[in-house]
Design a protein around this motif. Structure first.
Motif, short mmCIF file in Angstrom:
data_model
loop_
_atom_site.label_atom_id
_atom_site.label_comp_id
_atom_site.label_asym_id
_atom_site.label_seq_id
_atom_site.Cartn_x
_atom_site.Cartn_y
_atom_site.Cartn_z
N ALA A 86 11.47 28.16 -61.57
CA ALA A 86 11.09 26.94 -62.26
C ALA A 86 11.27 25.60 -61.31
CB ALA A 86 12.18 26.86 -63.49
N ALA A 87 12.21 25.79 -60.54
CA ALA A 87 12.34 24.44 -59.72
C ALA A 87 11.26 24.14 -58.82
CB ALA A 87 13.80 24.67 -59.01
N ARG A 88 10.71 25.22 -58.10
CA ARG A 88 9.54 25.40 -57.29
C ARG A 88 8.54 24.61 -58.04
NH1 ARG A 88 7.73 30.59 -56.59
NH2 ARG A 88 6.61 30.09 -58.50
N ASP A 89 8.30 25.13 -59.43
CA ASP A 89 6.84 24.73 -60.19
C ASP A 89 7.46 23.15 -60.50
OD1 ASP A 89 6.13 27.24 -59.88
OD2 ASP A 89 6.79 27.81 -61.97
N ALA A 90 8.54 22.82 -60.87
CA ALA A 90 8.73 21.47 -61.34
C ALA A 90 8.41 20.46 -60.08
CB ALA A 90 10.14 21.15 -61.87
N LEU A 91 9.10 20.83 -58.95
CA LEU A 91 8.93 19.97 -57.79
C LEU A 91 7.63 19.82 -57.44
CD1 LEU A 91 10.63 18.30 -55.84
CD2 LEU A 91 10.66 20.31 -54.19
N THR A 92 6.61 21.03 -57.20
CA THR A 92 5.25 21.00 -56.78
C THR A 92 4.29 20.41 -58.08
OG1 THR A 92 4.83 23.21 -57.85
CG2 THR A 92 5.42 22.97 -55.41
N ASN A 93 4.84 20.42 -59.15
CA ASN A 93 4.00 19.69 -60.23
C ASN A 93 4.14 18.05 -60.19
OD1 ASN A 93 2.89 21.84 -61.22
ND2 ASN A 93 4.44 22.46 -62.95
N SER A 94 5.35 17.81 -59.58
CA SER A 94 5.58 16.48 -59.50
C SER A 94 4.75 15.79 -58.17
CB SER A 94 7.03 15.91 -59.48
OG SER A 94 7.70 16.43 -58.14
N GLY A 95 4.07 16.84 -57.34
CA GLY A 95 3.55 16.19 -56.11
C GLY A 95 4.27 16.47 -54.95
N GLU A 96 5.43 16.90 -55.09
CA GLU A 96 6.23 17.19 -53.64
C GLU A 96 5.91 18.62 -53.17
OE1 GLU A 96 8.14 15.16 -52.23
OE2 GLU A 96 8.11 13.21 -53.63
N GLN A 97 6.14 18.79 -51.93
CA GLN A 97 6.25 20.10 -51.37
C GLN A 97 7.49 20.88 -51.53
OE1 GLN A 97 5.07 19.46 -47.15
NE2 GLN A 97 2.87 19.17 -47.85
N TRP A 98 7.39 22.17 -51.75
CA TRP A 98 8.42 23.23 -51.75
C TRP A 98 8.47 23.88 -50.55
CZ3 TRP A 98 12.52 23.94 -54.97
CH2 TRP A 98 13.04 25.18 -54.90
N THR A 99 9.23 23.33 -49.72
CA THR A 99 9.30 23.76 -48.26
C THR A 99 10.39 25.16 -47.94
OG1 THR A 99 10.92 22.45 -47.53
CG2 THR A 99 8.68 21.68 -47.22
N GLY A 100 10.37 25.67 -47.13
CA GLY A 100 11.53 26.62 -46.80
C GLY A 100 12.94 26.02 -46.86
N MET A 101 13.06 24.91 -46.24
CA MET A 101 14.43 24.36 -46.18
C MET A 101 14.60 24.10 -47.66
SD MET A 101 17.11 23.77 -44.55
CE MET A 101 18.38 22.68 -44.06
N ARG A 102 13.96 23.37 -48.29
CA ARG A 102 14.15 22.97 -49.73
C ARG A 102 14.51 24.08 -50.54
NH1 ARG A 102 9.61 18.31 -50.55
NH2 ARG A 102 10.51 16.81 -48.99
N GLN A 103 13.97 25.24 -50.47
CA GLN A 103 14.26 26.57 -51.20
C GLN A 103 15.50 27.20 -50.68
OE1 GLN A 103 11.46 29.43 -51.57
NE2 GLN A 103 12.79 31.16 -51.96
N SER A 104 15.69 26.79 -49.61
CA SER A 104 17.23 27.46 -49.19
C SER A 104 18.22 26.50 -49.74
CB SER A 104 17.27 27.40 -47.57
OG SER A 104 16.50 28.16 -46.96
N VAL A 105 18.10 25.05 -49.70
CA VAL A 105 18.95 24.36 -50.32
C VAL A 105 19.08 24.54 -51.92
CG1 VAL A 105 19.58 21.91 -50.70
CG2 VAL A 105 18.76 22.63 -48.49
N PHE A 106 18.15 24.65 -52.49
CA PHE A 106 18.16 24.90 -53.93
C PHE A 106 18.92 26.11 -54.25
CE2 PHE A 106 17.27 25.88 -58.12
CZ PHE A 106 17.48 24.86 -58.70
N THR A 107 18.66 27.32 -53.46
CA THR A 107 18.96 28.44 -53.65
C THR A 107 20.53 28.58 -53.44
OG1 THR A 107 16.71 29.72 -52.94
CG2 THR A 107 18.87 30.96 -52.99
N GLU A 108 21.02 27.95 -52.25
CA GLU A 108 22.49 27.72 -52.10
C GLU A 108 23.05 27.08 -53.27
OE1 GLU A 108 26.30 28.11 -50.54
OE2 GLU A 108 24.43 29.20 -49.97
N LEU A 109 22.51 25.80 -53.62
CA LEU A 109 23.28 24.97 -54.86
C LEU A 109 23.30 25.82 -56.06
CD1 LEU A 109 23.97 22.37 -55.75
CD2 LEU A 109 21.62 21.78 -56.36
N ALA A 110 22.22 26.74 -56.35
CA ALA A 110 22.15 27.24 -57.73
C ALA A 110 23.22 28.33 -57.69
CB ALA A 110 20.76 27.98 -57.70
N ARG A 111 23.85 28.99 -56.66
CA ARG A 111 24.54 30.12 -56.56
C ARG A 111 26.18 29.58 -56.98
NH1 ARG A 111 28.06 31.68 -53.04
NH2 ARG A 111 28.07 30.26 -50.96
N HIS A 112 26.12 27.99 -56.68
CA HIS A 112 27.64 27.59 -57.11
C HIS A 112 27.68 27.45 -58.34
CE1 HIS A 112 28.87 26.72 -52.97
NE2 HIS A 112 27.58 26.65 -52.82
#
Length: 155
Positions: free
Chosen positions: A20-46
């Motif tokens: 859902a985060a990836r879809d929301a970010l890409t729908n806003s015109g931003e790229q979902w990079t590997g680093m962004r996914q890693s940061v979001f995944t780490e944030l989401a586990r807290h």
């Protein structure tokens, strides 16, 4: 997470939250990079708010190479701007937004003992705060309310 809102949205967790985060970010015109996914995944586990330093340290350990906190801060700022993350201002820490892309004012109950931060969606409080600001000629962009105290477990 306590909820009180006048519209419907879906709470996400685990892999569906990341998607859902990836879809929301890409729908806003931003790229979902590997680093962004890693940061979001780490944030989401807290479950409690995490700092950019916490996230950078954990990613550095997992990757076996240093991840700069400044890079994490830039990504977290992008996430906040796109409603993927919420910032607890008083502790300079972040929580994953469990309904990415859904815009809400930040209302937090922050426990001074254990650090738990409960996000509350309350449209009536948001309207009141925004109305008070507007009535004084102030254009509210991103209201943040934090109520400090003790959670039920620590009280």
């Amino acid at each position: 997470m306590a909820q009180s809102h006048a519209h419907a949205h879906k709470e996400h967790s685990g892999e569906t939250l990341i998607e859902a985060a990836r879809d929301a970010l890409t729908n806003s015109g931003e790229q979902w990079t590997g680093m962004r996914q890693s940061v979001f995944t780490e944030l989401a586990r807290h479950e409690r708010p995490a700092s950019a330093y916490d996230i950078a340290d954990n990613l550095s350990k997992a990757r076996g190479k240093r991840v700069a906190p400044n890079s994490v801060y830039r990504i977290l700022d992008l996430f906040v701007a796109n409603n993927l993350a919420l910032r607890v201002e008083s502790s300079n820490a972040y929580l994953a937004n469990t309904h990415p892309g859904c815009e809400h004012d930040c209302i937090f109950l922050v426990c001074d003992e254990c650090g738990e931060a409960t996000h509350i969606d309350d449209e009536e409080v948001s309207r009141t705060v925004r109305g008070l600001a507007s009535a004084r000629g102030f254009k509210p962009e991103r209201p943040v309310l934090e109520i400090r105290g003790l959670c039920r477990a620590c009280a």
